[in-house]
Write an enzyme that holds these catalytic residues in place. Structure first.
Site, PDB file in Angstrom:
ATOM      1  N   HIS A   1      47.718  41.180  38.821  1.00  0.00           N
ATOM      2  CA  HIS A   1      47.575  39.787  38.973  1.00  0.00           C
ATOM      3  C   HIS A   1      47.065  39.061  37.981  1.00  0.00           C
ATOM      4  CE1 HIS A   1      43.395  40.565  39.738  1.00  0.00           C
ATOM      5  NE2 HIS A   1      43.905  41.130  40.303  1.00  0.00           N
TER       6      HIS A   1
ATOM      7  N   HIS B   1      44.277  40.478  36.328  1.00  0.00           N
ATOM      8  CA  HIS B   1      44.004  41.909  35.261  1.00  0.00           C
ATOM      9  C   HIS B   1      45.341  41.840  33.731  1.00  0.00           C
ATOM     10  CE1 HIS B   1      44.392  43.770  38.918  1.00  0.00           C
ATOM     11  NE2 HIS B   1      43.365  44.522  38.720  1.00  0.00           N
TER      12      HIS B   1
ATOM     13  N   GLY C   1      36.122  43.149  33.724  1.00  0.00           N
ATOM     14  CA  GLY C   1      36.669  41.483  34.787  1.00  0.00           C
ATOM     15  C   GLY C   1      35.409  41.833  35.181  1.00  0.00           C
TER      16      GLY C   1
HETATM   17  P1  AMP Z   1      41.369  46.814  39.789  1.00  0.00           P
HETATM   18  O1  AMP Z   1      42.529  47.152  39.426  1.00  0.00           O
HETATM   19  O2  AMP Z   1      40.787  45.980  40.769  1.00  0.00           O
HETATM   20  O3  AMP Z   1      40.078  47.735  39.533  1.00  0.00           O
HETATM   21  O4  AMP Z   1      40.709  45.816  38.194  1.00  0.00           O
HETATM   22  C1  AMP Z   1      40.769  46.250  36.934  1.00  0.00           C
HETATM   23  C2  AMP Z   1      40.009  45.072  35.878  1.00  0.00           C
HETATM   24  O5  AMP Z   1      40.823  43.649  36.057  1.00  0.00           O
HETATM   25  C3  AMP Z   1      38.411  45.772  36.525  1.00  0.00           C
HETATM   26  O6  AMP Z   1      37.790  45.958  35.320  1.00  0.00           O
HETATM   27  C4  AMP Z   1      38.414  44.170  37.516  1.00  0.00           C
HETATM   28  O7  AMP Z   1      36.947  44.053  37.232  1.00  0.00           O
HETATM   29  C5  AMP Z   1      39.480  43.209  36.323  1.00  0.00           C
HETATM   30  N1  AMP Z   1      39.684  42.039  37.275  1.00  0.00           N
HETATM   31  C6  AMP Z   1      39.872  42.916  38.823  1.00  0.00           C
HETATM   32  N2  AMP Z   1      39.905  41.050  39.543  1.00  0.00           N
HETATM   33  C7  AMP Z   1      40.202  40.031  38.282  1.00  0.00           C
HETATM   34  C8  AMP Z   1      39.766  39.057  38.388  1.00  0.00           C
HETATM   35  N3  AMP Z   1      40.214  38.054  40.088  1.00  0.00           N
HETATM   36  N4  AMP Z   1      39.441  38.609  36.417  1.00  0.00           N
HETATM   37  C9  AMP Z   1      38.906  38.771  35.860  1.00  0.00           C
HETATM   38  N5  AMP Z   1      39.236  40.193  35.841  1.00  0.00           N
HETATM   39  C10 AMP Z   1      39.446  41.290  36.762  1.00  0.00           C
END
Ligand code: AMP
Length: 283
Positions: free
Chosen positions: A34, A37, A149
């Site tokens: 989204h 990312h 994030g």
């Molecule tokens: P995930 O795929 O959920 O493991 O997240 C991958 C990376 O994207 C991690 O560093 C998360 O912290 C970051 N991330 C997920 N959601 C968001 C968001 N809404 N805003 C900023 N970074 C995000």
């Protein structure tokens, strides 16, 4: 965009680039991408000559089997999004590629309190799984900088701690949480919410934002109780934890004497979907 599934071809390609002096920015993800990312990819693109994104739903960081099974997997769509955002390399390995010895292996690091509170307390083994996979991915990609994030703030603290402990040659860059227009923090899990749940989900951020207005004006304990009551008034929200803690150590705050370090962290269930969020209370 180059797309690889094996460690060998990813390493070879990136080693060739590193030899030519390229700086490498790395965005590890679990896919179902989204704008949150993509904001990490964009930031990496401004600071590095090459940007690598990984997509791997890491089994060892799921303490709940059903959560792992239901985690959205949308690789073809994700690859399209990454190509459109100008990502240079996508590494999307299989579980067998990342865990040839089986999924019981993992690194044991001492994290002090960092992996014992909040997410660590409610998701046993989660951060061991996170540290294990991020360490492996760093070994494959060898990034100059890696982007994480603040949405997963405790994870960020764990990664920083690991990088310090193992003396890994990578700079960790923290990026702001990207939100929907109604305030809900973007998350791959949001797509699993029903329409009724989705309409109630923004209440989490609304309560955290109101806490920011009230912080320092009432005792910590009273503020926490106010917020928990407020969230529980929304029919389908069920709090797992809501903590006011120190942004460096994650230790719960007793009072406002170091208020500039105060953050609020929450994990809330809507049906079987578990969402987390956090905000800085005084910045
Ligand atoms: P995930 O795929 O959920 O493991 O997240 C991958 C990376 O994207 C991690 O560093 C998360 O912290 C970051 N991330 C997920 N959601 C968001 C968001 N809404 N805003 C900023 N970074 C995000």
């Amino acid at each position: 965009m180059k797309q690889f599934t094996t460690i060998r071809e990813t390493r070879e390609y990136l080693a060739g680039k590193a030899e030519k002096g390229y700086s490498i920015g790395f965005v590890p993800t679990m896919g179902a991408l989204h704008e949150g990312h993509i904001s990490l990819v964009n930031r990496s693109k401004t600071e590095n000559m090459l940007t690598v994104c990984s997509i791997f739903v890491n089994p060892t960081q799921f303490n709940n089997k059903e959560d792992l099974e239901k985690y959205p997997r949308t690789l073809a769509r994700d690859a399209k999004l990454l190509r459109a955002s100008g990502c240079d390399v996508l590494f999307a390995p299989t579980a067998a590629e990342m865990y040839p010895e089986g999924e019981t292996e993992g690194i044991d690091l001492e994290f002090g309190l960092l992996d014992k509170v909040m997410e660590g307390k409610f998701r046993p083994g989660h951060f061991k799984g996170v540290a294990t996979i991020v360490n492996k991915l760093f070994a494959v990609v060898n990034p100059t900088r890696a982007y994480f994030g603040k949405k997963d703030f405790q994870q960020l603290a764990i990664i920083r701690h690991m990088v310090n402990s193992l003396k890994l040659p990578v700079a960790i860059i923290a990026c702001e949480t990207v939100r929907e227009p109604d305030g809900l923090a973007m998350s791959s899990r949001n797509m699993r919410l029903t329409i009724a749940e989705r309409s109630q989900a923004p209440e989490i951020y609304q309560v955290l934002s109101k806490m920011k207005e009230k912080a320092g004006k009432m005792p910590v304990k009273a503020l926490k109780e106010w917020a928990m009551k407020k969230i529980q008034e929304t029919p389908d929200l069920r709090i797992e934890y809501l903590e006011i803690g120190d942004r460096e150590t994650l230790v719960p705050l007793e009072n406002w004497s170091h208020k500039e370090r105060g953050m609020v962290f929450a994990a809330v269930f809507l049906g079987d979907v578990r969402l987390i969020d956090n905000i800085e209370l005084f910045l």
